[in-house]
Design an enzyme around this catalytic site. Structure first.
Site, short mmCIF file in Angstrom:
data_model
loop_
_atom_site.label_atom_id
_atom_site.label_comp_id
_atom_site.label_asym_id
_atom_site.label_seq_id
_atom_site.Cartn_x
_atom_site.Cartn_y
_atom_site.Cartn_z
N ASN A 10 0.85 -1.19 0.00
CA ASN A 10 0.00 0.00 0.00
C ASN A 10 0.89 1.24 0.00
O ASN A 10 1.49 1.58 1.02
CB ASN A 10 -0.91 -0.02 1.23
CG ASN A 10 -1.81 1.19 1.32
OD1 ASN A 10 -1.95 1.96 0.37
ND2 ASN A 10 -2.45 1.37 2.47
N LYS A 12 -0.09 4.29 -0.25
CA LYS A 12 -0.78 5.41 0.40
C LYS A 12 -0.65 6.68 -0.46
O LYS A 12 -0.71 6.61 -1.67
CB LYS A 12 -0.26 5.59 1.83
CG LYS A 12 -0.39 4.30 2.65
CD LYS A 12 -0.15 4.51 4.12
CE LYS A 12 -0.30 3.19 4.86
NZ LYS A 12 -0.22 3.38 6.32
N HIS A 98 -9.81 0.89 5.22
CA HIS A 98 -8.54 1.01 5.94
C HIS A 98 -8.74 1.86 7.20
O HIS A 98 -9.57 2.78 7.21
CB HIS A 98 -7.49 1.65 5.03
CG HIS A 98 -6.09 1.54 5.53
ND1 HIS A 98 -5.59 2.32 6.56
CD2 HIS A 98 -5.06 0.72 5.15
CE1 HIS A 98 -4.33 2.00 6.78
NE2 HIS A 98 -3.98 1.04 5.95
#
Length: 235
Positions: A10, A12, A98
């Site tokens: 991930n 982000k 998340h």
């Protein structure tokens, strides 16, 4: 063929496409596919499509993309939203719920459930994040989802906040609990993972892979984690 495992990176809110391209070039030079290990990379929306095009040009076996979020609504007049149907052809997976989305964007379990439904209806696979101490309510909100195509990403909040991974014993207990609620869905663990400790976490009973945050931002460190998971498959 063994049980399928997953290693998810991930990224982000980092990396423009130029940085993603450098990452993929570095990763491609290190990568050896394993038939039973699926690699999933989640870039931000800004570079998701171009990253997908470049990834296809590299033709890396068993490497797919995930979106980091999705709209709880279908295509339509929803300014700023990305409908699941728009992701088809670029991403195969979608990260949903998340803890950062729940905390900073105030997403509810109902929001998450709607996003999961939209993702599945579009033919994509949701990676649904759950955490302690809210796992039960987060899991039961998915009780009406009737599909095997869901991955549960377990990430305890304290590990994310303090950047200290939960112990393998606690993760095993959590996996057993989650499996009692949704026994058909594979579970991956995420929370303060790094290459120095990954060997302890690559082969926990009940865990089908790893969900990697900061350590996925460098191709070398992510590949080290991937190698640890592949090694457990070869034993």
């Amino acid at each position: 063929m063994g049980e399928k495992r997953f290693v998810i990176g991930n990224w982000k809110s980092y990396k423009r496409f130029e940085e993603a391209k450098i990452w993929l070039d570095g990763f491609a030079g290190l990568y050896t596919p394993h038939d039973d290990v699926r690699v999933i990379i989640a870039p931000n929306f800004l570079c998701l499509e171009k990253t997908g095009e470049y990834l296809r040009s590299l033709d890396l076996k068993n490497v797919s993309l995930a979106a980091q979020d999705v709209s709880p609504f279908p295509k339509g007049p929803y300014t700023g939203a990305i409908a699941a149907d728009l992701l088809k052809g670029t991403a195969e997976y979608v990260i949903v719920g998340h803890s950062e989305r729940r905390r900073y964007f105030h997403e509810t379990s109902q929001d998450v459930g709607n996003k999961v439904s939209e993702t599945i209806d579009a033919g994509l696979t949701p990676i649904v994040c759950v955490d302690q101490p809210y796992a039960m309510s987060q899991l039961t909100s998915l009780n009406d989802i009737e599909t095997d195509s869901v991955i549960i990403a377990y990430g305890p909040v304290e590990s994310l906040n303090f950047r200290i991974p939960q112990t393998p014993e606690k993760i095993k207990e959590a996996a057993e609990f989650i499996s009692q609620v949704h026994p058909k869905w594979p579970i991956v663990y995420g929370g303060a993972l790094n290459p120095d400790i990954v060997d302890e976490y690559a082969n926990i009973k009940g865990i089908a892979g790893l969900f990697v945050g900061s350590a996925s931002l460098e191709a070398q460190s992510f590949h080290t984690i991937l190698k640890a998971v592949c090694h457990t498959m070869n034993k």
